[in-house]
Design a protein around this motif. Structure first.
Motif, short mmCIF file in Angstrom:
data_model
loop_
_atom_site.label_atom_id
_atom_site.label_comp_id
_atom_site.label_asym_id
_atom_site.label_seq_id
_atom_site.Cartn_x
_atom_site.Cartn_y
_atom_site.Cartn_z
N THR A 2 2.57 19.15 -18.25
CA THR A 2 3.35 19.95 -17.33
C THR A 2 2.70 21.26 -16.71
N THR A 3 2.04 22.09 -17.74
CA THR A 3 1.05 23.10 -17.14
C THR A 3 0.10 22.66 -16.43
N TYR A 4 -0.45 21.40 -16.69
CA TYR A 4 -1.78 21.03 -16.07
C TYR A 4 -1.62 20.78 -14.63
N SER A 5 -0.29 20.27 -14.56
CA SER A 5 0.09 19.89 -13.10
C SER A 5 0.08 20.95 -12.15
N VAL A 6 0.37 22.20 -12.56
CA VAL A 6 0.50 23.39 -11.72
C VAL A 6 -0.46 24.46 -12.03
N LEU B 136 -5.50 29.08 -18.85
CA LEU B 136 -4.26 28.81 -19.49
C LEU B 136 -4.02 27.38 -19.92
N SER B 137 -4.43 26.53 -18.95
CA SER B 137 -4.13 25.16 -19.30
C SER B 137 -5.20 24.68 -19.91
N MET B 138 -6.55 25.23 -20.31
CA MET B 138 -7.48 24.87 -20.98
C MET B 138 -6.93 25.23 -22.34
N ALA B 139 -6.58 26.39 -22.54
CA ALA B 139 -6.06 26.78 -23.72
C ALA B 139 -4.86 26.08 -24.62
N LEU B 140 -4.21 25.61 -23.37
CA LEU B 140 -2.74 24.69 -24.03
C LEU B 140 -3.09 23.44 -24.46
N GLU B 141 -4.45 22.89 -23.92
CA GLU B 141 -4.90 21.64 -24.28
C GLU B 141 -5.31 21.82 -25.85
N VAL B 142 -6.10 22.84 -26.04
CA VAL B 142 -6.57 23.24 -27.53
C VAL B 142 -5.44 23.32 -28.50
N VAL B 143 -4.34 23.97 -27.82
CA VAL B 143 -3.04 24.35 -28.53
C VAL B 143 -2.45 23.04 -28.68
N ALA B 144 -2.43 21.99 -27.90
CA ALA B 144 -1.96 20.87 -28.22
C ALA B 144 -2.51 19.91 -29.12
N VAL B 145 -3.80 20.04 -29.03
CA VAL B 145 -4.64 19.40 -30.16
C VAL B 145 -4.23 19.86 -31.50
N LEU B 146 -4.38 21.15 -31.68
CA LEU B 146 -4.07 21.81 -33.03
C LEU B 146 -2.63 21.70 -33.36
N SER B 147 -1.73 21.66 -32.52
CA SER B 147 -0.28 21.67 -32.59
C SER B 147 -0.12 20.18 -33.25
N SER B 148 -0.54 19.12 -32.54
CA SER B 148 -0.54 17.84 -33.04
C SER B 148 -0.99 17.58 -34.53
N VAL B 149 -2.02 18.48 -34.94
CA VAL B 149 -2.41 18.36 -36.28
C VAL B 149 -1.67 18.99 -37.03
N LEU B 150 -1.14 20.16 -36.81
CA LEU B 150 -0.63 21.17 -37.59
C LEU B 150 0.87 20.35 -37.77
N GLY B 151 1.33 19.89 -36.68
CA GLY B 151 2.69 19.13 -36.81
C GLY B 151 2.97 18.08 -37.93
N ILE B 152 1.58 17.17 -37.94
CA ILE B 152 1.48 16.04 -39.05
C ILE B 152 1.49 16.68 -40.39
N LEU B 153 0.67 17.82 -40.32
CA LEU B 153 0.26 18.68 -41.66
C LEU B 153 1.91 19.29 -42.14
N GLY B 154 2.44 19.91 -41.14
CA GLY B 154 3.72 20.82 -41.67
C GLY B 154 4.96 19.44 -41.81
N ASP C 32 -11.06 22.10 -5.10
CA ASP C 32 -9.80 22.16 -4.30
C ASP C 32 -8.49 22.63 -5.00
N PHE C 33 -8.25 22.81 -6.11
CA PHE C 33 -7.29 22.95 -6.74
C PHE C 33 -6.79 24.46 -6.32
N TYR C 34 -7.74 25.39 -6.64
CA TYR C 34 -7.90 26.70 -6.06
C TYR C 34 -8.83 27.09 -4.90
N PHE C 35 -8.51 27.81 -3.99
CA PHE C 35 -9.17 28.33 -2.98
C PHE C 35 -10.12 29.26 -3.30
N ASP C 36 -9.99 30.14 -4.35
CA ASP C 36 -10.65 31.06 -4.56
C ASP C 36 -11.54 30.83 -5.82
#
Length: 817
Positions: free
Chosen positions: A756-760, A765-783, A689-693
């Motif tokens: 925000t990206t996932y809502s649109v 892209l949104s799947m990749a951003l979820e991976v980035v969000a996971v790794l950013s959370s980890v790297l944020g704590i590390l950094g 439903d989200f995309y027609f194609d």
């Protein structure tokens, strides 16, 4: 009037003496009705009958009589069909409706012996017209006297309650209507005019075609009844032609008798109607009475339905045998009646295919009577024992007749109709000479139309013959292209406008009023005639973006593990102790698991990956977050609340408060995850439903499962953030609060960006951003939390001493004082 009736009786007797062979011997007679003349209809308040000799000659009727004579001669020469029986005939000229009525009365009078005729007829062959057949069919049916017509096709005559003894050797109009409709469908002529002659034949045919037209998606733009040509009907004829022109139809179906059609077409020619297609019923489409109208070749293309023709071998020779060798020597003929100049004129006219076809049907009618007589009289190969026969006895045997005549099978169904099909004919004009061409055939059961379109000549307004590629069209609206549906305009469904099919629908045929929906795994753009395969969206291992993310994951794991190893080797140093000591190893382990949880976001979702892809990250990151909360609380307690609550921190530290808090909060998160997963287990699903194609491969029920976990982690995050913000002004060597605040900011910003990206966007892209969000959370704590400590341990070991830390605390205390 009495004198006229006397002339008619004389005419009857004349025909009997002319054509009957042995008419007054004791044998069996067949009565025949044939149209030797055509008399124009007259309107009068009193019954009257015009002398047939005053009408126009009809050579077609002459050949019908010859067919009867030919059949009788063959039967009488056959020693096995009716041995010992001589078959005679008596004919009557049905030049008009009144004449057919008089012929019927004459035949009925024989049944009551009111006319002194020694040999009474036992069956009637004819007449040629449906209109002329109703009276004898009804009257003779009362006596069950068989009547076999060779040209009457009106479907009403199949009613056995009204006309019990009526038979025919041509199909009924019911099948003719089917054939005409099949022709219209074959050439997609859906916008037509329908005309019918003002008699039972035309009215019934027009009614039947009107009732069935909608079943074939054919619209009748104009419908009219053609009157009999008279002085007061000429204006009606002209108006009919004008209305045909006004409706702009190119195909006109004319269900008419030949006599009325003859009066109508001169008005068509007069108003210069050209380039049309005329679909003719069998009565006029093969009749020379119509094709010989001057100028009729200009009206356009004529396609007609004709009774199926059969090669009538020997008939033409029989006809010629009765003619004199010289047209100037009438006395040479063996048939006395031909010395009548009127009959001789008919006999010299050429024999057309139409004449042959109808003559063969009259010929078959005589043979049907003969075979029924054979059964009724109990004949064998030598003689017929019984010479007395009544019409009603013959009727019962005629119903059971099934014979082969000239390679054709003849029998009658329960309605008196034969199993005969139709020929589809067309008018051919070669050097302005008319001829009839057979271009196809039609079988009624099951309905089957065969046409040879290459033999049809399409006549246009410039009178040039154009072949099949330029066939005339007759439609109210042009066909919609594929991918467009019809929206009806007005009362006729043939009049419409074309509407483009919306996206995710298609239409690969014409004539439909609705579009078809694509299957859920397919899609289509608007106005499509077919559906396309949807693009399936998920992170594939070999996708370039996925490779980049995997490289980033590998670097994150390498950094996490190297940090854990460094902290393990420097566990006794002040920097590691101030960072949490062994708690740091637990944090690094949870960060490693959290980073590894991103592996479940790759490839197609499975039942296992759906369970672990979000819950595992939330649980492992929750452990790290709990440790950070404990560390922030400890720092704030030491530097902010120690003076106010001196015993609280000692009690907290001595009773292993940090360990208990980490264990309890982690167990709560674990049980929340287990409970939510067991109540509503996330499973692989596809979002159409989200995309027609495109199809998004994801896990269903995910938000139901992780929302309680997210709320729990969010509360912990807020508490941790508040505690860390309170310690923002602590000594530099105890800057964990600042580091925690920075790490949480990165964590929060990463997930806000993802949601925000996932809502649109639900694509890769949104799947990749979820991976980035996971790794950013980890790297944020590390950094934010661990890198400053690594910097001191590796690059500034002088600051990693107890003296340096004590100096920083003293300076902070003096500054506060």
């Amino acid at each position: 009037m009495g004198e006229l009736m006397f002339q008619i009786v004389l005419l009857v007797c004349f025909w009997g003496s002319c054509y009957g062979t042995g008419l007054y011997e004791e044998n069996i007679t067949i009565y025949g009705m044939f149209p030797l003349h055509n008399v124009a209809a007259t309107i009068s308040t009193i019954p009257q009958l015009t002398d047939c000799n005053r009408g126009t000659e009809n050579s077609h009727g002459y050949y019908l009589v010859q067919a009867l004579r030919y059949a009788v001669e063959e039967i009488n020469n056959d020693t096995q069909l009716l041995p010992g029986i001589t078959l005679n005939y008596q004919t009557f000229d049905t030049c008009s409706l009144q004449a057919s009525i008089l012929g019927t009365v004459t035949l009925l009078a024989q049944q009551f012996n009111r006319v002194k005729v020694k040999s009474n007829a036992i069956a009637l062959v004819g007449p040629d017209s449906s209109s002329y057949s109703f009276t004898p069919a009804a009257a003779l049916g009362s006596f069950l006297m068989p009547q076999i017509s060779y040209e009457a096709s009106n479907e009403l005559l199949s009613n056995k309650q009204l006309y019990p003894s009526f038979f025919r050797t041509i199909p009924s109009d019911k099948n003719q209507v089917k054939a005409m409709l099949e022709i219209l469908v074959r050439y997609n002529w859906t916008w037509i005019a329908l005309l019918g002659s003002d008699n039972s034949y035309g009215l019934q045919g027009m009614l039947s075609l009107s009732q069935h037209a909608s079943d074939y998606n054919i619209c009748i733009a104009y419908k009219a009844v053609i009157p009999i040509l008279k002085a007061d009907t000429q204006l009606r004829m002209q108006n009919i032609v004008k209305n045909i022109i006004k409706t702009k139809v190119n195909t006109i179906v004319v269900f008419s008798s030949k006599r009325i059609a003859k009066g109508f077409f001169p008005f068509v020619i007069e108003q210069n109607v050209t380039g049309k297609v005329w679909i003719g019923s069998e009565d006029w489409s093969v009749a020379t009475l119509v094709s010989q109208i001057p100028g009729i070749s200009s009206i356009g293309t004529v396609l007609g339905v004709s009774v199926k023709s059969t090669h009538f071998y020997g008939f033409q020779d029989f006809v010629k045998r009765n003619l004199p060798k010289s047209i100037n020597s009438l006395s040479e003929t063996s048939v006395a009646c031909l010395q009548n100049s009127s009959l001789f004129g008919m006999a010299t006219n050429p024999l057309s295919e139409y004449d042959k076809s109808s003559s063969f049907n009259a010929y078959r009618a005589v043979y049907a009577v003969a075979y029924a007589l054979h059964k009724a009289l109990g004949c064998d190969s030598e003689k017929c024992p019984n010479t007395e026969i009544q019409p009603w006895q013959l009727f019962h045997h005629l119903k059971q007749v099934r014979v082969s005549i000239r390679n054709t099978t003849l029998f009658f169904d329960q309605y008196g109709n034969p199993p005969t099909g139709y020929d589809i004919v067309t008018w051919l004009w070669i050097n302005k000479i008319w001829s009839l061409g057979i271009v196809g055939s039609f079988i009624s059961e099951p309905p089957s139309l065969v046409l040879n379109a290459s033999e049809i000549q399409w006549h246009h307004t410039d009178c040039i013959i154009v072949y099949f590629s330029q066939m005339p069209e007759s439609r109210c609206s042009p066909e919609c292209p594929f991918g467009h549906r019809q929206l009806q305009i007005g009362q006729h469904k043939c009049c419409f406008k074309c509407i483009e099919c919306p996206a995710s629908t298609f239409l690969n045929k014409t004539g439909s009023t609705s579009c078809q929906s694509c299957n859920k795994n397919l899609w289509s753009p608007s106005g499509s005639e077919d559906c396309l395969q949807r693009t399936v969206l998920y992170l594939q291992w070999d996708d370039p973006l996925a490779i980049v993310l995997l490289v980033l994951l590998a670097l994150t794991l390498l950094l996490t593990l190297s940090t854990a190893l460094t902290f393990l080797l420097n566990m006794t140093t002040p920097v590691v102790k101030s960072a949490g000591g062994k708690t740091c190893l637990l944090m690094l382990l949870s960060l490693t698991i959290a980073a590894c949880s991103s592996m479940f976001l790759f490839s197609k979702p499975t039942q296992a990956s759906c369970i672990f892809r979000k819950s595992l990250f939330i649980f492992s990151f929750n452990i790290c977050l709990t440790c950070m909360t404990v560390r922030a609380f400890q720092v704030v307690c030491i530097f902010k609340w120690s003076a106010k609550l001196p015993k609280f921190y000692d009690t907290w530290a001595k009773n292993r408060g940090p360990d208990i808090f980490i264990l309890v909060t982690s167990l709560i998160e674990f049980f929340i995850a287990i409970l939510c997963t067991s109540l509503k287990q996330p499973l692989p699903s596809a979002d159409y439903d989200f995309y027609f194609d495109k199809t998004v491969l994801e896990c269903n029920n995910t938000m139901v499962v992780v929302l309680p976990q997210i709320l729990y982690v969010s509360i912990l995050t807020v508490i941790c953030f508040c505690l860390s913000y309170m310690g923002k002004d602590l000594p530099a060597n105890y800057s964990e609060a600042k580091c925690i605040t920075f790490s949480l900011m990165i964590y929060i910003i990463s997930w806000i960006s993802f949601f925000t990206t996932y809502s649109v966007n639900r694509g890769t892209l949104s799947m990749a951003l979820e991976v980035v969000a996971v790794l950013s959370s980890v790297l944020g704590i590390l950094g934010g939390y661990f890198m400053p400590k690594l910097y001191i341990i590796i690059l500034q070991p002088k600051k990693n001493t107890t003296a340096h830390f004590q100096n920083c605390i003293q300076m902070y205390t003096m500054a506060k004082q």
